[in-house]
Design an enzyme around this catalytic site. Structure first.
Site, PDB file in Angstrom:
ATOM      1  N   GLY A   1       0.816  -1.211   0.000  1.00 26.06           N
ATOM      2  CA  GLY A   1       0.000   0.000   0.000  1.00 26.06           C
ATOM      3  C   GLY A   1       0.848   1.258   0.000  1.00 26.06           C
ATOM      4  O   GLY A   1       1.951   1.278   0.529  1.00 26.06           O
TER       5      GLY A   1
ATOM      6  N   THR B   1       4.835   1.301   6.735  1.00 28.58           N
ATOM      7  CA  THR B   1       3.434   0.930   6.894  1.00 28.58           C
ATOM      8  C   THR B   1       2.764   1.926   7.826  1.00 28.58           C
ATOM      9  O   THR B   1       3.322   2.292   8.858  1.00 28.58           O
ATOM     10  CB  THR B   1       3.244  -0.487   7.460  1.00 28.58           C
ATOM     11  OG1 THR B   1       1.874  -0.658   7.833  1.00 28.58           O
ATOM     12  CG2 THR B   1       4.114  -0.748   8.671  1.00 28.58           C
ATOM     13  N   ILE B   2       1.572   2.364   7.458  1.00 26.55           N
ATOM     14  CA  ILE B   2       0.850   3.270   8.347  1.00 26.55           C
ATOM     15  C   ILE B   2       0.386   2.533   9.603  1.00 26.55           C
ATOM     16  O   ILE B   2       0.112   3.149  10.622  1.00 26.55           O
ATOM     17  CB  ILE B   2      -0.351   3.935   7.646  1.00 26.55           C
ATOM     18  CG1 ILE B   2      -1.428   2.901   7.286  1.00 26.55           C
ATOM     19  CG2 ILE B   2       0.085   4.732   6.438  1.00 26.55           C
ATOM     20  CD1 ILE B   2      -2.733   3.523   6.837  1.00 26.55           C
ATOM     21  N   ASP B   3       0.311   1.190   9.534  1.00 24.13           N
ATOM     22  CA  ASP B   3      -0.196   0.416  10.670  1.00 24.13           C
ATOM     23  C   ASP B   3       0.820   0.283  11.803  1.00 24.13           C
ATOM     24  O   ASP B   3       0.460  -0.152  12.901  1.00 24.13           O
ATOM     25  CB  ASP B   3      -0.611  -0.984  10.217  1.00 24.13           C
ATOM     26  CG  ASP B   3      -1.832  -0.968   9.314  1.00 24.13           C
ATOM     27  OD1 ASP B   3      -2.594   0.013   9.379  1.00 24.13           O
ATOM     28  OD2 ASP B   3      -2.021  -1.923   8.543  1.00 24.13           O
TER      29      ASP B   3
ATOM     30  N   ARG C   1      -5.428  -3.666  10.148  1.00 20.57           N
ATOM     31  CA  ARG C   1      -5.928  -5.013   9.892  1.00 20.57           C
ATOM     32  C   ARG C   1      -5.855  -5.898  11.139  1.00 20.57           C
ATOM     33  O   ARG C   1      -6.846  -6.439  11.601  1.00 20.57           O
ATOM     34  CB  ARG C   1      -5.123  -5.638   8.749  1.00 20.57           C
ATOM     35  CG  ARG C   1      -5.465  -7.078   8.444  1.00 20.57           C
ATOM     36  CD  ARG C   1      -4.622  -7.601   7.306  1.00 20.57           C
ATOM     37  NE  ARG C   1      -4.910  -6.890   6.079  1.00 20.57           N
ATOM     38  CZ  ARG C   1      -5.926  -7.203   5.268  1.00 20.57           C
ATOM     39  NH1 ARG C   1      -6.713  -8.201   5.572  1.00 20.57           N
ATOM     40  NH2 ARG C   1      -6.132  -6.520   4.171  1.00 20.57           N
TER      41      ARG C   1
ATOM     42  N   GLN D   1      -6.443   8.187   5.117  1.00 18.21           N
ATOM     43  CA  GLN D   1      -5.349   8.104   6.083  1.00 18.21           C
ATOM     44  C   GLN D   1      -3.992   7.899   5.424  1.00 18.21           C
ATOM     45  O   GLN D   1      -2.958   8.138   6.036  1.00 18.21           O
ATOM     46  CB  GLN D   1      -5.599   6.933   7.044  1.00 18.21           C
ATOM     47  CG  GLN D   1      -6.848   7.071   7.871  1.00 18.21           C
ATOM     48  CD  GLN D   1      -7.344   5.719   8.351  1.00 18.21           C
ATOM     49  OE1 GLN D   1      -6.929   5.242   9.397  1.00 18.21           O
ATOM     50  NE2 GLN D   1      -8.232   5.093   7.597  1.00 18.21           N
TER      51      GLN D   1
END
Length: 341
Positions: A10, A125-127, A171, A273
């Site tokens: 992503g 990663t934004i996560d 996720r 986001q």
């Protein structure tokens, strides 16, 4: 020396800052030729590449997304994929690769290293769920965007005296939900790491209404009610076996409305986001990662990922970085519960 760089998975604010750092240090310090492979791992699979010079990265520091584009291509799901990558790298005389990505992209990087390809990883990663690094770039921007949205939603929730459920990305890791929920003063925060009781959520919501305030509930897309299942947008899986999650916010808003009799609406932030200008923190972190990735290539130290430990950039094995996801610890979530309701 010719060094390739690619962005996989992503998109994420700060990708262009890494590319810029790699190109500038690679050319100005080492005199390398830098090759950008387009569309993630599809680039070295098909030979889709472009030269990257200083002029190409002059004005990309503040831009979101990636000038190299991205994809979720998995070369290990392609017949002869590894052989094709090796052939392309040999044909284009590329000596090493810098792969910028999350668990899937870096998982491929680890396997390619084992198969004899020189790869250095950069965590994106934004996560914020990659192991072996305290933070990934993109996370700070995503939290800032989500927090601003929550700030704005407070006023409309109060105006209409309704409950608003804000669904954010995450996720299997609730870092965005936890940080944006705390920063935005949410009444309830729900994360994938702890299954939630709808009865408890309703209790917190009703307590908020009793105080004459309108509740804001922040829920990660992967959060699960007790005894429930993940909410899927589609049953299809990508090349890495992931399904598209989404819909928990709408489901929960309907449950709250049915159980409280109060109007409840869901807001899904989704890809908002991930887009737009990276924060100053992410620009600096991404730049430091890029500069240190170049150092690792110069040292011939392949099979590693650059990582943030405290305030230092260090190198860790790709095997360590991709061994397991970094999830929200129970104690971090429990200390936030004092603010619920």
């Amino acid at each position: 020396m010719r060094v390739g760089v690619l962005t996989g998975g992503g998109d994420c604010p700060g990708l262009n800052a890494v590319i810029r750092a790699v190109v500038r240090k690679g050319i100005e310090v080492h005199g390398w030729d830098i090759v950008g492979f387009r569309n993630g791992w599809n680039g070295p699979l098909t030979g889709d590449s472009r030269p990257l010079g200083l002029n190409d990265v002059e004005d990309i520091l503040t831009r979101g997304g990636t000038i190299l584009r991205s994809s979720r291509t998995n070369p290990y799901k392609v017949d002869g994929g590894v052989g094709k990558i090796k052939a392309v790298l040999a044909e284009q005389q590329v000596d090493a690769l810098i792969a910028i990505g999350g668990e899937d992209t870096l998982g491929v990087a680890k396997r390619l290293t084992d198969d004899g390809v020189g790869v250095v990883g950069v965590p994106k990663t934004i996560d914020n769920d990659l192991g072996a690094t305290d933070y990934t770039f993109g996370f700070d921007t995503a939290v800032s965007i989500a927090t601003e949205a929550i700030d704005r939603l407070h006023t409309t929730a109060e105006s209409h005296h309704r409950a608003l459920v804000v669904e954010v990305m995450g996720r299997h890791a609730g870092w965005i939900a936890l940080h944006s929920g705390l920063a935005g003063g949410a009444s309830v925060i729900l994360v994938p790491e702890r299954h939630f009781s709808v009865d408890q959520v309703v209790s917190w919501v009703e307590r908020r209404f009793e105080k004459e305030y309108a509740p804001i509930i922040v829920v990660a897309e992967g959060a699960l009610p007790e005894g429930g299942e993940e909410k899927l947008l589609t049953g299809e899986k990508d090349a890495f076996g992931h399904v598209r999650l989404g819909g928990i916010g709408t489901w929960l808003a309907d449950e709250i409305a049915a159980r409280t009799g109060k109007e409840s609406r869901a807001v899904v932030l989704g890809h908002v986001q991930r887009g737009g200008t990276p924060t100053a923190y992410d620009r600096v972190l991404a730049t430091r990662f890029g500069l240190n990735a170049v150092d690792a290539v110069a040292d011939g130290d392949f099979g590693v990922m650059v990582a943030l430990r405290g305030t230092d950039i260090v190198r860790v094995k790709l095997s360590e970085a991709t061994a397991e996801l970094k999830t929200v610890p129970v104690e971090r979530y429990e200390e936030a519960e004092v603010f619920f309701g």
